[in-house]
Every structure is written in structure tokens, then in C-alpha cells.
Enzyme design. Structure first.
Site, PDB file in Angstrom:
ATOM      1  N   HIS A  13       0.814  -1.208   0.000  1.00  0.00           N
ATOM      2  CA  HIS A  13       0.000   0.000   0.000  1.00  0.00           C
ATOM      3  C   HIS A  13       0.851   1.264   0.000  1.00  0.00           C
ATOM      4  O   HIS A  13       1.913   1.328   0.609  1.00  0.00           O
ATOM      5  CB  HIS A  13      -0.952   0.009   1.202  1.00  0.00           C
ATOM      6  CG  HIS A  13      -0.256   0.019   2.530  1.00  0.00           C
ATOM      7  ND1 HIS A  13       0.182   1.172   3.142  1.00  0.00           N
ATOM      8  CD2 HIS A  13       0.083  -0.994   3.371  1.00  0.00           C
ATOM      9  CE1 HIS A  13       0.744   0.878   4.298  1.00  0.00           C
ATOM     10  NE2 HIS A  13       0.706  -0.429   4.461  1.00  0.00           N
ATOM     11  N   ASP A  14       0.385   2.249  -0.732  1.00  0.00           N
ATOM     12  CA  ASP A  14       0.981   3.588  -0.769  1.00  0.00           C
ATOM     13  C   ASP A  14       2.382   3.617  -1.368  1.00  0.00           C
ATOM     14  O   ASP A  14       3.116   4.582  -1.169  1.00  0.00           O
ATOM     15  CB  ASP A  14       0.991   4.217   0.630  1.00  0.00           C
ATOM     16  CG  ASP A  14      -0.398   4.287   1.238  1.00  0.00           C
ATOM     17  OD1 ASP A  14      -1.209   5.090   0.764  1.00  0.00           O
ATOM     18  OD2 ASP A  14      -0.689   3.503   2.175  1.00  0.00           O
TER      19      ASP A  14
ATOM     20  N   GLY B 225       4.966  -1.401   2.383  1.00  0.00           N
ATOM     21  CA  GLY B 225       4.199  -0.174   2.236  1.00  0.00           C
ATOM     22  C   GLY B 225       5.075   1.067   2.191  1.00  0.00           C
ATOM     23  O   GLY B 225       6.133   1.132   2.814  1.00  0.00           O
TER      24      GLY B 225
END
Length: 258
Positions: free
Chosen positions: A120-121, A138
Site C-alpha cells: 500500500h501507498d 508499504g
């Protein structure tokens, strides 16, 4: 649209008429698939995912899945945005965003080999290769023209600069500056990425200057700040500026030579 009878496109998904969709593939509501994409068998494109044109997504890949973050709740989900001409091979997994405003961002012309993962991100630039089972945790930032070898694990929030190569089985816990090769159980710098630089058109003079800059910064015995300042004075060039800016922006610390 060439769509297998077993494929499912939920109401609310936007799929260009030129997209090819293979058997048992699911495109969720809220996903956007641009022209000439090819979704092969058993692919799942989650809501909140946007694919630019001409992406190929191979068997079993999942794009925009729920982040592997214990704090995640669906109402806080953020998008996954993908550029053009990428290839996601078998069982690749890319998570949607959860904490940064832009979510997870993948650029263009990247090649994700089988079972590789971006968490994520993450922010992935252009023209990168992630070999089999390479893993970005992440918030990792991967610049452009990088080669991440098989079974590499990159720690969350680490940054990898442009034109770098990470050797297989390496654990990357600190930032890797541009133009270098890093390797080891905990990554250390082992030299310039000469093959990658040659392939991308860097001249002999540019390569020599990059080498001199790194020798000055890491091998001269000076404090880091002094070495960075002197490098800018002695070797002015776009490459020097890129190296210095990368190191000065580091929050995790930069990997050194073994």
C-alpha cells in the site's frame, strides 16, 4: 469487447470497448480499465483501481486488493493508479492505498514478474523490473530504470534511486542511492550499476564522474555533509545533483559500502 462468458464485470465498472477479458476474471464496481488492456484468466481488479492503456495482467494477478495493514478499514481505502504498457505476470499482487492521499501509484512500462508484490501507498516510477517474488513493503519509493532481483524484500518507507540494481535475496532496510548496485543480507553498496548505466546511454565521462562523486562522499573520510558539499563544487552535473538531493532527503539513512 472480447470477453469470455465466465468473466464478470460489475455494474459501475468502466471498461473500454477494446479491452480483452479472459475466463473467470472479475472487474469490480469502481474500477476503470483503459483502451487495449488485456486481462487474462482468473484476474481480479478491485474497485478503486485505474489502469491506463495497454496493460497486460496475467493469470491470477490481483490489482487494488485490500492493504495488508492491520489499521485498514474499507471506508479509508485509497486508489491504485497504474500508467500504461505495464506487464503484471502470474499472481502479482498490488495493494491499494490506505494512508497517503494519492494512494498506490505505479508508472509506465514496468515489468512485474511472477508473485512480485507492491504494498500500500508505494510509488513506483517507470521502466522498472521486479523479478520473481520481489517484495516492496508499504510506502516504498522506487524511482525509474531499477532492477529488483528475485526474493528481494524492501522495508517500508525505504527509497530506491534511479538506475539501481538490487541483488537477489537482499533485505533493503536503508535508502539505496541512484546508479548503484546493492547486495547482502542487509543491503550494502558494492559498486556502480555499470551495465545498467551503459544500457541507458550514460557516457564514459558520466560514469567516471558518478564514481568519483561516490568515492568522495563515502571513501574520503570526511563527514557526510562535507562530502556532499565538496561533490557539488568539484563535480557539477545533473547526476551529482541527483545523488546529493537523494542523500539529503533521506530519513531512514543511506546504505554505505560493505
Amino acid at each position: 469487447m472480447a470477453m469470455h462468458p465466465s468473466a464478470i464485470i460489475e455494474d459501475g465498472a468502466e471498461v473500454h470497448a477494446s479491452v480483452e477479458i479472459g475466463p473467470w476474471t472479475l472487474v469490480e464496481a469502481g474500477a476503470v480499465i483503459d483502451a487495449e488492456c488485456r486481462l487474462e484468466s482468473c484476474v481480479r481488479i478491485y474497485g478503486g483501481t485505474r489502469l491506463g492503456p495497454r496493460n497486460r495482467v496475467c493469470h491470477g494477478a490481483t490489482l487494488g486488493s485490500e492493504p495488508q495493514d492491520l489499521s485498514f478499514t474499507p471506508e479509508h481505502g485509497l486508489p491504485l493508479t497504474i500508467g500504461s504498457d505495464n506487464c503484471f505476470r502470474e499472481y502479482v499482487n498490488i495493494s491499494r492505498g490506505v494512508k497517503s492521499e494519492a494512494g498506490t501509484c505505479i508508472g509506465s512500462r514496468n515489468y512485474f514478474m511472477a508473485f512480485s508484490h507492491a504494498g500500500h501507498d508505494c510509488k513506483v516510477g517507470d521502466d522498472n523490473i521486479l523479478a520473481n517474488t520481489a517484495t516492496l513493503a508499504g510506502h516504498v519509493e522506487l524511482a525509474h530504470h531499477c532492477f529488483v532481483s528475485g526474493q528481494v524484500a524492501v522495508h517500508q518507507f525505504a527509497r530506491i534511486g534511479a538506475y539501481t540494481m538490487i541483488g537477489g535475496l537482499t533485505g533493503v532496510s536503508k535508502d539505496i542511492p541512484p546508479f548503484m548496485i546493492a547486495n547482502g543480507q542487509r543491503a550494502v553498496l558494492v559498486g556502480l550499476n555499470l551495465v545498467g548505466l551503459k544500457r541507458n546511454g550514460f557516457t564514459t565521462a558520466q560514469r567516471a564522474r558518478i564514481k568519483a562523486v561516490y568515492r568522495l562522499i563515502f571513501r574520503s573520510g570526511q563527514r557526510l555533509e562535507e562530502g556532499l558539499h565538496e561533490a557539488k563544487q568539484r563535480y557539477p552535473s545533473p547526476e551529482t545533483d541527483q545523488i546529493v538531493a537523494f542523500i539529503e532527503a533521506s530519513e531512514r539513512g543511506v546504505a554505505g559500502f560493505g
